[in-house]
Enzyme design. Structure first.
Site, PDB file in Angstrom:
ATOM      1  N   LYS A  86      20.093   7.685 -20.270  1.00 21.48           N
ATOM      2  CA  LYS A  86      21.212   8.459 -19.713  1.00 21.48           C
ATOM      3  C   LYS A  86      21.180   8.460 -18.188  1.00 21.48           C
ATOM      4  CE  LYS A  86      20.078  12.115 -22.132  1.00 21.48           C
ATOM      5  NZ  LYS A  86      19.033  11.506 -22.987  1.00 21.48           N
ATOM      6  N   THR A  87      20.013   8.668 -17.605  1.00 22.66           N
ATOM      7  CA  THR A  87      19.890   8.641 -16.147  1.00 22.66           C
ATOM      8  C   THR A  87      20.208   7.254 -15.596  1.00 22.66           C
ATOM      9  OG1 THR A  87      18.236  10.399 -16.193  1.00 22.66           O
ATOM     10  CG2 THR A  87      18.342   9.044 -14.202  1.00 22.66           C
ATOM     11  N   ASP A 131      21.791  16.371 -14.718  1.00 27.42           N
ATOM     12  CA  ASP A 131      20.907  16.158 -15.861  1.00 27.42           C
ATOM     13  C   ASP A 131      20.679  17.478 -16.581  1.00 27.42           C
ATOM     14  OD1 ASP A 131      19.356  14.755 -17.604  1.00 27.42           O
ATOM     15  OD2 ASP A 131      17.605  14.619 -16.286  1.00 27.42           O
ATOM     16  N   ARG A 239      11.923   4.314 -23.027  1.00 29.68           N
ATOM     17  CA  ARG A 239      10.925   4.990 -22.191  1.00 29.68           C
ATOM     18  C   ARG A 239       9.531   4.891 -22.808  1.00 29.68           C
ATOM     19  NH1 ARG A 239      12.447  10.888 -20.897  1.00 29.68           N
ATOM     20  NH2 ARG A 239      13.927   9.818 -19.512  1.00 29.68           N
TER      21      ARG A 239
END
Length: 372
Positions: A86-87, A131, A239
């Site tokens: 998302k980031t 965020d 991640r």
């Protein structure tokens, strides 16, 4: 971590916490190597973003149409589990629009004045990335409604009967919100986003593509078998895949030949308690507690969290989504229940009829263990 190429744009940070449009990766500075590496591995363009084809194509259409019109695009909401990009997508939005990006988070905005200070300093076309937007304070949320829709905020001057609301006009800008719990967003805020994209877990093939690319960026020699082993244990999350790649690299450099091959991957992942299905210490602890201590359940979330020595939120947000998705655990009105796959994975024999008749439900249940 490899050095930046000479023709790659430098990343510059300004005093007002906004970032140059040419910089898509935020360099956190300091000696935090893990965060610097994460930044270096982020793709910078939408075409380079692996996986999530539906979200990528939809977002690409929204951005291209906005560029052709010469106006900021609709506000963008990205939802999904942690670690799916998302980031990265927020930074890619700023890159594609060739605009600066300003980064903050919901927990950092606890007062309407905090948000007003950020909004009043935005430049025209700038991207504001929020965020964990669902954790923003309610007064700030209500101010954000007006800012997103009418591009203005009302600043209250004075107190009591003499208080005056002064409207402050804002230049057009784009909000990119990210949340791991979209259901906690109030409907008025959610409805103000013109585009909503939900990120799903990645396939093993997508993770293999990501790991192959990142191994090259890190200057790590890797074999297809080693990359495939890491991808298969990464729980569908880039991640996690990147973190495991670095740990296998470390193991190969210390105990191996410096090559991320299959034997190095197997040994390193075993050392770091990641089994062949991607379950880690917490996941196995939850399953062990369910099966060995509570006979397969049902057992409440709080009781289960105490049994594994973790907070209830940690069990619910970190371990449970993957265990439920992979069929190891069920959520029922009476509590968590171990599925047959959990018993098999632990090498245990389930009790007759135990944990097999409960029906999973998508909502939260009450606490505590109940017996029939």
């Amino acid at each position: 971590m490899t050095d930046r190429a000479d023709d790659e744009p430098a990343y510059s940070e300004h005093d007002d916490t906004s970032y140059d449009a040419t910089a898509r990766v935020v360099d956190p500075g300091g000696d935090d190597e893990e965060r610097r590496i994460e930044s270096a591995l982020r793709p910078r363009r939408l075409i380079d973003f692996p996986g999530q084809p539906r979200v990528r194509d939809q977002l690409g259409l929204v951005l291209e149409a906005a560029k052709r019109r010469g106006t900021p695009p609709d506000h963008v909401l990205l939802s999904g589990p942690p670690g799916l990009g998302k980031t990265t997508l927020a930074m890619i939005v700023a890159t594609e629009l060739e605009q600066p990006i300003r980064i903050t988070s919901g927990p950092a905005i606890q007062h309407a004045g905090d948000l007003a200070a950020v909004l009043s300093s935005l430049a025209e076309g700038e991207v504001l990335f929020l965020d964990e937007i669902h954790r923003m304070a309610r007064p700030a949320e209500e101010m954000l409604y007006l800012a997103m829709e009418d591009f203005r905020v009302d600043v209250i001057v004075g107190k009591g009967p003499g208080a005056t609301a002064i409207p402050l006009e804002l230049p057009p800008f784009t909000v990119v919100g990210a949340t791991t719990r979209a259901g906690l967003l109030p409907a008025p805020l959610r409805d103000r986003f013109g585009f909503t994209g939900h990120l799903d877990y990645y396939t093993a093939d997508d993770l293999t593509t990501i790991l192959t690319r990142n191994a090259t960026l890190l200057g790590v020699e890797a074999t297809p078998q080693g990359i495939s082993e890491i991808a298969g244990r990464s729980r569908g999350t880039p991640r996690i895949a990147n973190r495991l790649l670095r740990r296998v690299r470390d193991f190969a450099q210390v105990h191996g030949k410096g090559v991320v091959d299959h034997p190095a991957a197997m040994s390193a992942l075993s050392l770091f308690d990641v089994d062949d299905r991607g379950l880690d210490r917490l996941d196995r602890g939850v399953l062990e507690a369910l099966c060995r201590r509570f006979g397969g359940g049902p057992v409440g979330l709080s009781t289960l969290a105490v049994a594994v020595g973790e907070e209830a939120d940690t069990v619910e947000t970190v371990a449970e989504p993957y265990l439920v998705r992979e069929g190891y655990m069920l959520r029922t009105p009476r509590g968590r229940v171990a599925a047959p796959l959990a018993w098999t994975h632990l090498g245990l024999t389930p009790p007759a009829g135990g944990g097999t008749s409960a029906q999973p439900l998508p909502f939260e249940e009450g606490e505590g263990r109940f017996t029939p």
